[in-house]
Structure formats: structure tokens, C-alpha cells
Design an enzyme around this catalytic site. Sequence first.
Site, PDB file in Angstrom:
ATOM      1  N   HIS A  99      66.044 -12.466   2.854  1.00  0.00           N
ATOM      2  CA  HIS A  99      64.908 -11.775   2.230  1.00  0.00           C
ATOM      3  C   HIS A  99      64.028 -12.860   1.594  1.00  0.00           C
ATOM      4  CE1 HIS A  99      68.396  -9.065   1.963  1.00  0.00           C
ATOM      5  NE2 HIS A  99      67.568  -8.049   2.010  1.00  0.00           N
ATOM      6  N   ASP A 102      65.319 -14.298  -1.625  1.00  0.00           N
ATOM      7  CA  ASP A 102      66.559 -15.084  -1.499  1.00  0.00           C
ATOM      8  C   ASP A 102      66.247 -16.567  -1.439  1.00  0.00           C
ATOM      9  OD1 ASP A 102      67.902 -12.651  -1.201  1.00  0.00           O
ATOM     10  OD2 ASP A 102      67.846 -12.755   0.986  1.00  0.00           O
TER      11      ASP A 102
END
Length: 437
Positions: A99, A102
Site C-alpha cells: 500500500h 507502507d
Amino acid sequence: MSYFKNINKIEFEGKGSDNPLAYKHYDPKQVVLGKTMEEHLRFAVAYWHTFNANGTDPFGTGTMIRDWDSYEGLDRSKARVEANFEFMDKLNIPYYCFHDVDIAPEGSTLQESNKNLDIIVAMLKENMKTSGKKLLWNTVNMFSNPRYVHGAGTTPNANVYAYAAAQLKKGLEVGKELGAENYVFWGGREGYETLLNTDMGFELDNLARLYHMAIDYAKEIGFDAQFLIEPKPKEPTKHQYDFDAATTIAFLYKYGLKDHFKLNLEANHATLAGHTFEHEIRTAAINGMLGSLDANQGDLLLGWDTDEFPTDLYSTTLTMYEVLKAGGLGRGGVNFDAKVRRGSFEAEDLFLAHIAGMDSFAWGLKAAAKLIEEKILDNIIEQRYRTFKEGIGADIVSGKATLASLEQYALQNNPIVNESGRQERIRLMLSEVIFSV
């Protein structure tokens, strides 16, 4: 800097090995049904669980020992990039997934968040170039930030919707920059708690509008990744709009999206929906929508998404059986959306867990191939449905039968003789296959 300096490259040593840091079943170059294991499985590391998770749970703080967590901000993000590629190299795993939040810290403004992403994406791109590793898929996190408390594409707030669209636009640009083979949409807050304050039809219309915008923008920038939607029932919202494969497929058909999306299916999500993983895979496959897999397993004694590493050989065998029968995963892969347990806090445990998952899927692949080669289940199913091969059964299948003709046949009062399904015997046969490979 090495983050795993005490770990050597993980090699295939075979079933006789007692080395915990070696593959017993996953031999990437072994050919199974005409393709190598590496080509069949297309393993990927989940960035969020592997490099961001710290072991925090609702009852305790983090336990994980991670050298990269000694840094802060962008420095920690850069350290995680280095750790990711060292980890992938030592595991000999070809793909990773992430993501946006992240890989880079979210800023106080959208501009700052995008700037942080640009810095880390450039670093990822350089490491991919030198290592040969690839991005299976990327996505954006539109569920963690408090702005998404009521959803992103299904929010009642137009300002939030606009922010989500901007975040999605950047995610598509990042995917193109890094050559992502897929792009995943997971509606972590796309659902509702109560109909008392919800216009369900309007929210679904808006979600479809967002997906159509994504299709249009991907075409505009030349991003040709496969688009995937990941079904999940409940958790975090009580009524998720992407409850399971069947619900998601119905949504795609209704809104004219069926030719643009396939499904990214997760084992633990199937469990929460009251299905088996193989049920979800077959549902997607018979509708031409099998895209990719998130590999994990849940604890059947717990009612939430535990994301354990997959070690259930019956599940991995039946998963790979469905994948092989469907013709493979194509541009998809097997992403380990799984996290080590809170008590498995040493860095070495990250390797041991991935080895366990990869060996379990390789074992399942071999067993599934034997089921197919020997037509064990095919023969059982063919025998079970044989009455539709001739006579009145063939008329039904060909479309020649009518209610009147079927009534005429039934009025002959021919004896009806059902046969046992022999589930117990079949399960034993499955066990014999699994433990023979």
C-alpha cells in the site's frame, strides 16, 4: 547494511533435509504440468506485514525485533526498502506488494505525502532494476486515516471522496512507474454499520463511479495492469459491500465493470464469509474472474482476520487444484498476506514463516498435479453426473427438454436410484495423495 546478516540464501534441499532454513518442497525450477514451480506460484512478499508490523495487538504493545525500526520517518522507510530487497534475494522470491502508506510516511498534506512517495518510489525502482525483482501489485490505503471513518468511495462526504480520488490517481501513477502487473482495490471501509443513516444505492453508485474513473485514468497514462477487487466480509465494517466473490461479481456486472476487473481472493476472507478458499476460487473461475491470491489462513476458533501463514496442506492442495483447473493465475500470483505471530518476534522468524508457506504451497501444487494427472476427482465427478450424458439427461443438457417432456418421462414411473456421494472415502483418497508426493 545487512538487516539479516546471519541468514544465508535459502536453497532447496529436499524432503530429507533437517535444515529449517531450507526448502523441502519448493524447488523453483522443478517442472509441474509443463511449468516450473516458480511460474505456477509467482510468490510475493506483503510489505505491510513483513516490514511494517511490529506485533501490536489490542492488549499489548509491539514485540518485534526489527533493525529498521531504529530509524524514524523517511530514514525508516529507506531502511525498509533495503531490508525488502535483501529479504527477497535471500528467499529467492520474485515479487512484492504494498500500500502507499507502507512504503512512505503520510504527510500533513497531500502534497507532502506525494513528495514522500516520490522519494521512496525512486529508490524502489532503482533496487528493482539492479535486483530483477518485480511488483506483483500495489494499492492505496484508503481505510486507516481518520478521514476515511465513513468510507472512501462510499463516504457521505464529497471532500473525502475527492481526496480518495486524488490518492487513487497517485497510486495508479506509482503502479505505472514501477511496472506493477496488477493493481488492487480493497474497500476496507466501503460498507456500513446501519441502514438507519445509509443510502446504500447511492454509495454503491459512487463506488462504481470511482472505479470507472480509475479505468479511464489508467488508459490515459498507459497503465496496463490487471485491475483486481479483493472481497472481504465484515471487519472493519459490519456490512462490507464486497462481502465475497459472488457479491463482488454481481456488483461488477451491474455497473458495467465485469470486463475491467478480476478478483484478488484471500483465504482468511473466505473463512470469514463462511466459505472455503476453494469455493471462492471456483466461483471466480467459472465467471472468468480469477485474478490473484492472498495466501494465509485463519483460526477457525477466532472470529476475525488472523492472517496466519498457510500451513494447512489440505487447503493448499485444494487451492492449487482449483488454480490448475482454471488454467493458472496468469498475471496474478500468491502473495503472503500473512504475519508472524506476536510471539515469533525474531527476524529469523520472518524467513521460517515464509519457508513454511512456500513449502506448503509447493507441496499442495505437487499433490494437485497428481490429482489432475491421475484424474482422481475428475473420474469421481464424471461418474456422479453420468445420467446427464444420455437419454433424458442429454436432452436436458442440450436444451431439447421441456417441462412437458420431462413430465411425460416422469409419468413412466421409472425407479429412481440415488447413489452415495462417498465423501469420507474421497477425503481419505485426498489424504493418500497429499502424503504420497
